[in-house]
Design a protein around this motif. Structure first.
Motif, PDB file in Angstrom:
ATOM      1  N   GLY A   1     -18.143  16.730 -12.646  1.00 25.53           N
ATOM      2  CA  GLY A   1     -17.656  15.462 -13.176  1.00 25.53           C
ATOM      3  C   GLY A   1     -16.831  14.638 -12.219  1.00 25.53           C
ATOM      4  N   GLU A   2     -16.607  15.146 -11.016  1.00 27.06           N
ATOM      5  CA  GLU A   2     -15.794  14.398 -10.053  1.00 27.06           C
ATOM      6  C   GLU A   2     -16.511  13.140  -9.583  1.00 27.06           C
ATOM      7  N   LYS A   3     -17.834  13.199  -9.535  1.00 23.74           N
ATOM      8  CA  LYS A   3     -18.644  12.052  -9.119  1.00 23.74           C
ATOM      9  C   LYS A   3     -19.572  11.652 -10.261  1.00 23.74           C
ATOM     10  N   SER A   4     -19.958  10.390 -10.288  1.00 21.49           N
ATOM     11  CA  SER A   4     -20.973   9.957 -11.242  1.00 21.49           C
ATOM     12  C   SER A   4     -22.303  10.581 -10.843  1.00 21.49           C
ATOM     13  N   TYR A   5     -23.278  10.552 -11.747  1.00 16.94           N
ATOM     14  CA  TYR A   5     -24.550  11.184 -11.423  1.00 16.94           C
ATOM     15  C   TYR A   5     -25.266  10.474 -10.274  1.00 16.94           C
ATOM     16  N   LYS A   6     -25.042   9.169 -10.125  1.00 16.03           N
ATOM     17  CA  LYS A   6     -25.648   8.460  -8.995  1.00 16.03           C
ATOM     18  C   LYS A   6     -24.988   8.878  -7.685  1.00 16.03           C
ATOM     19  N   GLU A   7     -23.670   8.973  -7.688  1.00 19.22           N
ATOM     20  CA  GLU A   7     -22.956   9.420  -6.490  1.00 19.22           C
ATOM     21  C   GLU A   7     -23.339  10.853  -6.132  1.00 19.22           C
ATOM     22  N   GLN A   8     -23.476  11.685  -7.168  1.00 22.06           N
ATOM     23  CA  GLN A   8     -23.824  13.081  -6.925  1.00 22.06           C
ATOM     24  C   GLN A   8     -25.236  13.198  -6.342  1.00 22.06           C
ATOM     25  N   LEU A   9     -26.158  12.383  -6.845  1.00 23.79           N
ATOM     26  CA  LEU A   9     -27.516  12.403  -6.316  1.00 23.79           C
ATOM     27  C   LEU A   9     -27.530  11.988  -4.849  1.00 23.79           C
ATOM     28  N   LYS A  10     -26.774  10.954  -4.513  1.00 22.34           N
ATOM     29  CA  LYS A  10     -26.706  10.492  -3.124  1.00 22.34           C
ATOM     30  C   LYS A  10     -26.106  11.574  -2.233  1.00 22.34           C
ATOM     31  N   GLU A  11     -25.123  12.302  -2.752  1.00 23.68           N
ATOM     32  CA  GLU A  11     -24.517  13.375  -1.972  1.00 23.68           C
ATOM     33  C   GLU A  11     -25.525  14.494  -1.701  1.00 23.68           C
ATOM     34  N   PHE A  12     -26.282  14.874  -2.727  1.00 24.08           N
ATOM     35  CA  PHE A  12     -27.305  15.899  -2.534  1.00 24.08           C
ATOM     36  C   PHE A  12     -28.400  15.397  -1.593  1.00 24.08           C
ATOM     37  N   GLY A  13     -28.722  14.109  -1.681  1.00 27.65           N
ATOM     38  CA  GLY A  13     -29.708  13.536  -0.772  1.00 27.65           C
ATOM     39  C   GLY A  13     -29.250  13.626   0.668  1.00 27.65           C
ATOM     40  N   ASP A  14     -27.987  13.335   0.909  1.00 26.06           N
ATOM     41  CA  ASP A  14     -27.415  13.437   2.253  1.00 26.06           C
ATOM     42  C   ASP A  14     -27.381  14.888   2.704  1.00 26.06           C
ATOM     43  N   MET A  15     -27.076  15.770   1.794  1.00 31.17           N
ATOM     44  CA  MET A  15     -26.962  17.195   2.105  1.00 31.17           C
ATOM     45  C   MET A  15     -28.301  17.772   2.562  1.00 31.17           C
ATOM     46  N   THR A  16     -29.388  17.301   1.962  1.00 32.91           N
ATOM     47  CA  THR A  16     -30.706  17.893   2.193  1.00 32.91           C
ATOM     48  C   THR A  16     -31.639  17.036   3.046  1.00 32.91           C
ATOM     49  N   GLY A  17     -31.145  15.915   3.544  1.00 35.60           N
ATOM     50  CA  GLY A  17     -32.011  15.023   4.314  1.00 35.60           C
ATOM     51  C   GLY A  17     -32.989  14.252   3.452  1.00 35.60           C
ATOM     52  N   ARG A  18     -32.639  14.063   2.176  1.00 37.37           N
ATOM     53  CA  ARG A  18     -33.520  13.341   1.247  1.00 37.37           C
ATOM     54  C   ARG A  18     -32.840  12.050   0.752  1.00 37.37           C
ATOM     55  N   GLU A  19     -32.212  11.351   1.659  1.00 46.05           N
ATOM     56  CA  GLU A  19     -31.521  10.114   1.294  1.00 46.05           C
ATOM     57  C   GLU A  19     -32.479   9.083   0.689  1.00 46.05           C
ATOM     58  N   LYS A  20     -33.663   8.989   1.254  1.00 44.16           N
ATOM     59  CA  LYS A  20     -34.644   8.009   0.783  1.00 44.16           C
ATOM     60  C   LYS A  20     -35.030   8.281  -0.671  1.00 44.16           C
ATOM     61  N   GLU A  21     -35.265   9.553  -0.986  1.00 44.76           N
ATOM     62  CA  GLU A  21     -35.657   9.918  -2.346  1.00 44.76           C
ATOM     63  C   GLU A  21     -34.545   9.602  -3.345  1.00 44.76           C
ATOM     64  N   ALA A  22     -33.303   9.821  -2.934  1.00 41.41           N
ATOM     65  CA  ALA A  22     -32.164   9.513  -3.808  1.00 41.41           C
ATOM     66  C   ALA A  22     -32.088   8.012  -4.084  1.00 41.41           C
ATOM     67  N   ASP A  23     -32.214   7.228  -3.036  1.00 38.65           N
ATOM     68  CA  ASP A  23     -32.138   5.767  -3.192  1.00 38.65           C
ATOM     69  C   ASP A  23     -33.281   5.245  -4.059  1.00 38.65           C
ATOM     70  N   GLU A  24     -34.458   5.824  -3.895  1.00 37.76           N
ATOM     71  CA  GLU A  24     -35.616   5.374  -4.675  1.00 37.76           C
ATOM     72  C   GLU A  24     -35.428   5.657  -6.166  1.00 37.76           C
ATOM     73  N   TRP A  25     -34.867   6.828  -6.496  1.00 34.53           N
ATOM     74  CA  TRP A  25     -34.644   7.132  -7.908  1.00 34.53           C
ATOM     75  C   TRP A  25     -33.625   6.171  -8.504  1.00 34.53           C
ATOM     76  N   ILE A  26     -32.533   5.932  -7.793  1.00 34.35           N
ATOM     77  CA  ILE A  26     -31.489   5.039  -8.291  1.00 34.35           C
ATOM     78  C   ILE A  26     -32.043   3.635  -8.507  1.00 34.35           C
ATOM     79  N   GLU A  27     -32.881   3.177  -7.591  1.00 34.54           N
ATOM     80  CA  GLU A  27     -33.470   1.840  -7.709  1.00 34.54           C
ATOM     81  C   GLU A  27     -34.338   1.726  -8.959  1.00 34.54           C
ATOM     82  N   GLN A  28     -35.216   2.722  -9.181  1.00 33.66           N
ATOM     83  CA  GLN A  28     -36.088   2.648 -10.358  1.00 33.66           C
ATOM     84  C   GLN A  28     -35.302   2.834 -11.652  1.00 33.66           C
ATOM     85  N   TRP A  29     -34.247   3.650 -11.605  1.00 32.52           N
ATOM     86  CA  TRP A  29     -33.407   3.862 -12.786  1.00 32.52           C
ATOM     87  C   TRP A  29     -32.694   2.577 -13.178  1.00 32.52           C
ATOM     88  N   GLU A  30     -32.089   1.921 -12.207  1.00 34.42           N
ATOM     89  CA  GLU A  30     -31.354   0.690 -12.489  1.00 34.42           C
ATOM     90  C   GLU A  30     -32.288  -0.409 -12.975  1.00 34.42           C
TER      91      GLU A  30
END
Length: 326
Positions: A152-181
């Motif tokens: 709960g320290e981060k919102s689910y969008k922030e958490q997704l971006k963090e996991f994307g950065d962690m795993t080298g999947r930044e593009k996939e994180a951004d794409e999900w957030i874009e379609q969600w919004e």
């Protein structure tokens, strides 16, 4: 004759000198080659790993982890959204119907609060994701690099971006957030028009009373309150949302105060208390939402999850439910 001997001696000396210099050159080239190999090896290692700032400190992790165990139930769906199938997850994650067909071949590691260490060792992970519990982290770090997360320290969008950065999947994180919004932008005005000024509450009976959930603790709250900006009962707004906690517990007597015009509900999945002490009470039966059939039942297991994979499907359910019950 004497001059000829001197010439031969000089020629031999010159030959020896050339050979010596050549050998020195080869040694230098060899040393340079070794130094270059060492530098390339170090550079390659740096590219293969990176440091990550987690709740348990600075952790060196693979730049592109491939064998991830997700001990913490709440984060499995983040990796699925990023296109990463974990190699091991908890039993509870296996029961989430929103993950149906997405965890085929994934191994169960048992309960998230008491996973099988032996099983995890056998799976040979290169990264482990867990909640921030010092004792658990200490044991998990013996198996593989471990990232601990404060829930709960981060919102689910922030958490997704963090996991994307962690795993080298930044593009996939951004794409999900874009379609969600984009989906939220389409449906928010429609849902607000349907619901109007009616209040919405998310309630779960448990052994000692009732939980009311807010904007960041699952059960659809991220969509209902955070994205659609629907109204909660005043007491719930103050104690569960404005406080930032995301939840609050209430006694049965306060039920009329925390019940909205529309109620999303399910038994609390964290204990085995009989929910009928609430659902079968006169207080519950007299609620306007109950009398007007505006009570929407949630899946007690799936409703726990608030990861992107689960939210995608919760959104469809919430939209359809509000269209039919508001």
């Amino acid at each position: 004759m004497k001059n000829k001997k001197i010439f031969i001696v000089l020629l031999m000396c010159i030959t020896l000198l050339i050979g010596f210099l050549s050998a020195c050159g080869q040694d230098t080239d060899s040393n340079n080659s070794t130094d270059n190999d060492l530098e390339e090896s170090e550079e390659k290692h740096e590219k293969e790993t990176k440091t990550f700032e987690a709740a348990n400190g600075t952790v060196e992790i693979p730049s592109h982890p491939e064998r991830i165990i997700v001990v913490a139930d709440s984060y499995v769906g983040y990796f699925l959204t990023l296109g990463i199938q974990p190699i091991g997850v908890s039993d509870f994650s296996m029961e989430n119907r929103y993950f149906e067909g997405k965890l085929d071949g994934v191994e169960s590691i048992g309960e998230s609060n008491n996973p099988s260490m032996e099983k995890m060792v056998d799976l040979n992970p290169d990264l482990i994701i867990t909640f921030n519990d010092a004792n658990a982290v200490e044991n998990l770090e013996k198996i593989a690099p471990t990232i601990a997360i404060n829930y709960g320290e981060k919102s689910y969008k922030e958490q997704l971006k963090e996991f994307g950065d962690m795993t080298g999947r930044e593009k996939e994180a951004d794409e999900w957030i874009e379609q969600w919004e984009s989906k939220i932008a389409e449906w928010k005005p429609k849902i607000q028009e349907i619901v109007g000024d009616q209040t919405v509450s998310i309630l779960s009976p448990f052994s000692k009373g009732i939980y009311a959930f807010g904007h960041n603790f699952g059960r659809g709250g991220e969509i209902i309150y955070d994205e659609f900006d629907l109204k909660a009962p005043e007491t719930v707004q103050e104690i569960a949302i404005d406080s930032g906690e995301g939840w609050a517990d209430f006694s049965l007597e306060t039920l009329p105060e925390i019940a909205g015009d529309i109620i999303f509900t399910c038994p609390w999945s964290g204990d085995e208390a009989d929910p009928e002490h609430v659902y079968g009470s006169k207080l519950w039966e007299e609620l306007p939402a109950v009398k007007q059939d505006r009570v929407i039942e949630l899946d007690p297991d799936a409703a726990f999850f608030n990861d992107p994979t689960s939210l995608d499907q919760q959104l469809d359910f919430i939209i359809e439910s509000l269209q039919n019950n508001a």
